[in-house]
Design a protein around this motif. Structure first.
Motif, PDB file in Angstrom:
ATOM      1  N   THR A 161       0.829  -1.213   0.000  1.00 40.81           N
ATOM      2  CA  THR A 161       0.000   0.000   0.000  1.00 40.81           C
ATOM      3  C   THR A 161       0.865   1.267   0.000  1.00 40.81           C
ATOM      4  OG1 THR A 161      -0.150  -0.055   2.414  1.00 40.81           O
ATOM      5  CG2 THR A 161      -1.970  -1.051   1.200  1.00 40.81           C
ATOM      6  N   SER A 162       2.052   1.190   0.604  1.00 37.07           N
ATOM      7  CA  SER A 162       2.893   2.391   0.696  1.00 37.07           C
ATOM      8  C   SER A 162       3.543   2.749  -0.642  1.00 37.07           C
ATOM      9  CB  SER A 162       3.958   2.218   1.781  1.00 37.07           C
ATOM     10  OG  SER A 162       4.738   1.083   1.477  1.00 37.07           O
ATOM     11  N   GLN A 163       3.361   1.882  -1.653  1.00 33.48           N
ATOM     12  CA  GLN A 163       3.886   2.167  -3.005  1.00 33.48           C
ATOM     13  C   GLN A 163       2.775   2.628  -3.949  1.00 33.48           C
ATOM     14  OE1 GLN A 163       7.202   1.904  -3.677  1.00 33.48           O
ATOM     15  NE2 GLN A 163       7.309   1.458  -1.486  1.00 33.48           N
ATOM     16  N   ALA A 164       1.556   2.731  -3.435  1.00 28.92           N
ATOM     17  CA  ALA A 164       0.403   2.928  -4.327  1.00 28.92           C
ATOM     18  C   ALA A 164       0.153   4.404  -4.673  1.00 28.92           C
ATOM     19  CB  ALA A 164      -0.850   2.341  -3.677  1.00 28.92           C
ATOM     20  N   ASP A 165       0.145   4.702  -5.983  1.00 28.35           N
ATOM     21  CA  ASP A 165      -0.304   6.034  -6.419  1.00 28.35           C
ATOM     22  C   ASP A 165      -1.825   6.126  -6.259  1.00 28.35           C
ATOM     23  OD1 ASP A 165       2.310   6.659  -7.363  1.00 28.35           O
ATOM     24  OD2 ASP A 165       1.908   5.464  -9.159  1.00 28.35           O
ATOM     25  N   ILE A 166      -2.473   4.970  -6.462  1.00 35.93           N
ATOM     26  CA  ILE A 166      -3.934   4.878  -6.260  1.00 35.93           C
ATOM     27  C   ILE A 166      -4.174   3.726  -5.284  1.00 35.93           C
ATOM     28  CG2 ILE A 166      -6.166   4.353  -7.350  1.00 35.93           C
ATOM     29  CD1 ILE A 166      -4.870   5.278 -10.039  1.00 35.93           C
ATOM     30  N   LEU A 167      -4.889   3.999  -4.206  1.00 41.48           N
ATOM     31  CA  LEU A 167      -5.211   2.933  -3.255  1.00 41.48           C
ATOM     32  C   LEU A 167      -6.726   2.836  -3.123  1.00 41.48           C
ATOM     33  CD1 LEU A 167      -4.365   0.866  -1.059  1.00 41.48           C
ATOM     34  CD2 LEU A 167      -4.361   2.736   0.575  1.00 41.48           C
ATOM     35  N   VAL A 168      -7.256   1.654  -3.435  1.00 42.99           N
ATOM     36  CA  VAL A 168      -8.691   1.422  -3.263  1.00 42.99           C
ATOM     37  C   VAL A 168      -8.856   0.442  -2.099  1.00 42.99           C
ATOM     38  CG1 VAL A 168     -10.830   0.627  -4.345  1.00 42.99           C
ATOM     39  CG2 VAL A 168      -9.062   1.718  -5.755  1.00 42.99           C
ATOM     40  N   ALA A 169      -9.586   0.859  -1.075  1.00 42.62           N
ATOM     41  CA  ALA A 169      -9.765   0.002   0.100  1.00 42.62           C
ATOM     42  C   ALA A 169     -11.179  -0.545   0.125  1.00 42.62           C
ATOM     43  CB  ALA A 169      -9.472   0.793   1.376  1.00 42.62           C
ATOM     44  N   ALA A 170     -11.310  -1.871   0.069  1.00 47.02           N
ATOM     45  CA  ALA A 170     -12.631  -2.521   0.084  1.00 47.02           C
ATOM     46  C   ALA A 170     -12.536  -3.805   0.881  1.00 47.02           C
ATOM     47  CB  ALA A 170     -13.108  -2.789  -1.339  1.00 47.02           C
ATOM     48  N   ILE A 171     -12.411  -3.679   2.192  1.00 47.88           N
ATOM     49  CA  ILE A 171     -12.277  -4.872   3.030  1.00 47.88           C
ATOM     50  C   ILE A 171     -13.324  -4.957   4.135  1.00 47.88           C
ATOM     51  CG2 ILE A 171      -9.824  -5.288   2.596  1.00 47.88           C
ATOM     52  CD1 ILE A 171      -9.179  -3.872   5.192  1.00 47.88           C
ATOM     53  N   GLY A 172     -13.877  -3.816   4.525  1.00 54.66           N
ATOM     54  CA  GLY A 172     -14.897  -3.844   5.579  1.00 54.66           C
ATOM     55  C   GLY A 172     -14.325  -3.869   6.987  1.00 54.66           C
ATOM     56  N   VAL A 191       0.207   4.721   3.590  1.00 51.63           N
ATOM     57  CA  VAL A 191      -0.070   5.327   2.281  1.00 51.63           C
ATOM     58  C   VAL A 191       1.131   6.116   1.777  1.00 51.63           C
ATOM     59  CG1 VAL A 191      -2.553   5.452   2.726  1.00 51.63           C
ATOM     60  CG2 VAL A 191      -1.145   7.445   3.208  1.00 51.63           C
ATOM     61  N   LYS A 192       1.226   6.213   0.449  1.00 56.19           N
ATOM     62  CA  LYS A 192       2.298   6.981  -0.194  1.00 56.19           C
ATOM     63  C   LYS A 192       1.909   8.452  -0.198  1.00 56.19           C
ATOM     64  CE  LYS A 192       4.644   7.125  -4.670  1.00 56.19           C
ATOM     65  NZ  LYS A 192       4.689   6.552  -6.017  1.00 56.19           N
ATOM     66  N   LYS A 193       2.885   9.323  -0.087  1.00 53.81           N
ATOM     67  CA  LYS A 193       2.598  10.758  -0.134  1.00 53.81           C
ATOM     68  C   LYS A 193       1.970  11.085  -1.497  1.00 53.81           C
ATOM     69  CE  LYS A 193       4.752  15.212   0.740  1.00 53.81           C
ATOM     70  NZ  LYS A 193       4.097  15.858  -0.386  1.00 53.81           N
ATOM     71  N   ASP A 194       0.946  11.917  -1.480  1.00 57.49           N
ATOM     72  CA  ASP A 194       0.244  12.360  -2.691  1.00 57.49           C
ATOM     73  C   ASP A 194      -0.596  11.269  -3.377  1.00 57.49           C
ATOM     74  OD1 ASP A 194       1.024  14.935  -2.395  1.00 57.49           O
ATOM     75  OD2 ASP A 194       2.689  14.813  -3.829  1.00 57.49           O
ATOM     76  N   ALA A 195      -0.860  10.182  -2.680  1.00 60.12           N
ATOM     77  CA  ALA A 195      -1.686   9.125  -3.285  1.00 60.12           C
ATOM     78  C   ALA A 195      -3.139   9.586  -3.439  1.00 60.12           C
ATOM     79  CB  ALA A 195      -1.640   7.881  -2.406  1.00 60.12           C
ATOM     80  N   ILE A 196      -3.839   8.892  -4.349  1.00 64.19           N
ATOM     81  CA  ILE A 196      -5.301   9.063  -4.475  1.00 64.19           C
ATOM     82  C   ILE A 196      -5.932   7.903  -3.703  1.00 64.19           C
ATOM     83  CG2 ILE A 196      -7.262   9.014  -6.068  1.00 64.19           C
ATOM     84  CD1 ILE A 196      -5.323   9.941  -8.269  1.00 64.19           C
ATOM     85  N   ILE A 197      -6.831   8.226  -2.781  1.00 71.09           N
ATOM     86  CA  ILE A 197      -7.423   7.177  -1.932  1.00 71.09           C
ATOM     87  C   ILE A 197      -8.923   7.064  -2.202  1.00 71.09           C
ATOM     88  CG2 ILE A 197      -7.739   6.348   0.443  1.00 71.09           C
ATOM     89  CD1 ILE A 197      -4.795   6.754  -0.100  1.00 71.09           C
ATOM     90  N   ILE A 198      -9.332   5.864  -2.571  1.00 75.89           N
ATOM     91  CA  ILE A 198     -10.757   5.591  -2.761  1.00 75.89           C
ATOM     92  C   ILE A 198     -11.180   4.630  -1.645  1.00 75.89           C
ATOM     93  CG2 ILE A 198     -12.516   4.656  -4.331  1.00 75.89           C
ATOM     94  CD1 ILE A 198     -11.103   7.144  -5.477  1.00 75.89           C
ATOM     95  N   ASP A 199     -12.037   5.119  -0.774  1.00 72.27           N
ATOM     96  CA  ASP A 199     -12.456   4.331   0.385  1.00 72.27           C
ATOM     97  C   ASP A 199     -13.848   3.759   0.134  1.00 72.27           C
ATOM     98  OD1 ASP A 199     -12.820   3.218   2.840  1.00 72.27           O
ATOM     99  OD2 ASP A 199     -12.456   5.043   3.998  1.00 72.27           O
TER     100      ASP A 199
END
Ligand code: NAP
Length: 297
Positions: A205-216, A226-234
């Motif tokens: 996750t710390s390498q992700a430019d885009i991180l989508v979290a779908a675990i509940g 998270v990586k600095k400046d990442a896009i996070i979709i929760d």
């Protein structure tokens, strides 16, 4: 990275983005009504799960808003699998029905996979039928699952071109995680999918430019994940106890600790007010797409 400077440190507002999609869908439906075509969605609800009832109610309200006719089929928990499959068969044959949605979860004595397989792929507005999943994998136009579709629209609102970006998807469900990864691959991202058996998730996750979290799992993703400046979709929707002084006893939170990551990331979706609103809007979009395809438009 192809993220516009002016869009950094921004909340990706589900209200605004879903509002734009809803407007577009309403306009598309208005065009169809001029040709005497009334898009119609059949919604099947089994049992009295309170969350499912709320979801179905919200979907009905949105249908009314955009001009889709919704027809509800309600059953008790004791409905037999045969009865449900026979209803789906008749809805498949009914030319007046353009989309079929079975609200999950369904009782354990009914096979979820058999139910999904029974829905005609061209009326499969949830995009879960194996034919639509296969088409998505082959990058062929199809009905795509609503939540990943909405998440992708949100990503594209920040990064129009995602080519070469590192994307990490947390979760591998057929409903969210897998189709999300596929959409990101089709959009030229380099995708890593992590799940409950993954070792050292943070290293991905710390390498992700885009991180989508779908675990509940509430507030699972923290700032050092998270990586600095990442896009996070929760995508996560979790009900937790409210803070001591709050008026409501419970509140909704995502899978990402919003306050903890906010200063570090480029853009993030809130919960509530994020992906959830896109899911309903994309259901309307899929119903429009399905109706047009059925009329060869
Ligand atoms: P799901 O079917 O339960 O799948 C959860 C996924 O998370 C599984 O792949 C699981 O891995 C993985 N996982 C669980 N614990 C983990 C851990 N500790 N570390 C890493 N991965 C872990 O859930 P879902 O249907 O995909 O939904 C996920 C979340 O999104 C839920 O909160 C749900 O309410 C929400 N949701 C929101 C919307 C919306 O409109 N916003 C729509 C759908 C779902 P395994 O495969 O290894 O078990």
């Amino acid at each position: 990275m192809p993220i516009k400077e002016e869009l950094k440190h921004k909340i990706i507002d589900g209200k605004i983005i879903s509002g734009l999609l809803v407007e577009k869908v309403s306009a598309g439906i208005f065009e169809l009504t001029k040709q005497d075509i009334k898009p119609t969605l059949a919604v099947v609800l089994i049992g009295d799960d309170p969350a499912s009832q709320v979801y179905v109610r919200n979907k009905k309200i949105m249908c009314e808003k955009v001009g889709i006719k919704s027809v509800e089929y309600k059953f008790g928990e004791d409905i037999k699998e045969k009865e449900l499959l026979s209803l789906i068969d008749s809805l498949n044959r009914d030319k007046g029905i353009n989309g079929i949605l079975v609200q999950f979860p369904i009782p354990p004595h009914i096979s979820k996979q058999k139910t999904i397989n029974a829905i005609s792929p061209d009326k499969d507005v949830d995009g879960l039928h194996p034919i639509n999943a296969g088409k998505l994998m082959n990058n062929i136009e199809c009905l795509t699952p609503c939540t990943p579709q909405g998440s992708m629209i949100m990503i594209n609102s920040i990064a129009e071109d995602t080519s070469g970006m590192n994307a990490v998807v947390l979760g591998r469900s057929n409903l969210v995680g897998k189709p999300m990864s596929q959409l990101l691959i089709n959009a030229n991202c380099t995708v890593t999918q992590v799940h409950s058996k993954t070792k050292d998730i943070q290293s991905f996750t710390s390498q992700a430019d885009i991180l989508v979290a779908a675990i509940g799992i509430p507030n699972f993703v923290k700032s050092d994940w998270v990586k600095k400046d990442a896009i996070i979709i929760d995508v996560g929707i979790n009900r937790v106890e409210s803070d001591q002084n709050a008026t409501a006893k419970t509140k909704l939170v995502g899978d990402v600790d919003f306050e903890d990551v906010f200063d570090k990331v480029s853009a993030i979706t809130p919960v509530p007010g994020g992906v959830g609103l896109m899911t309903v809007a994309c259901l309307m979009n899929n119903t429009l797409i399905a109706t047009k395809a059925q009329h060869s438009l």
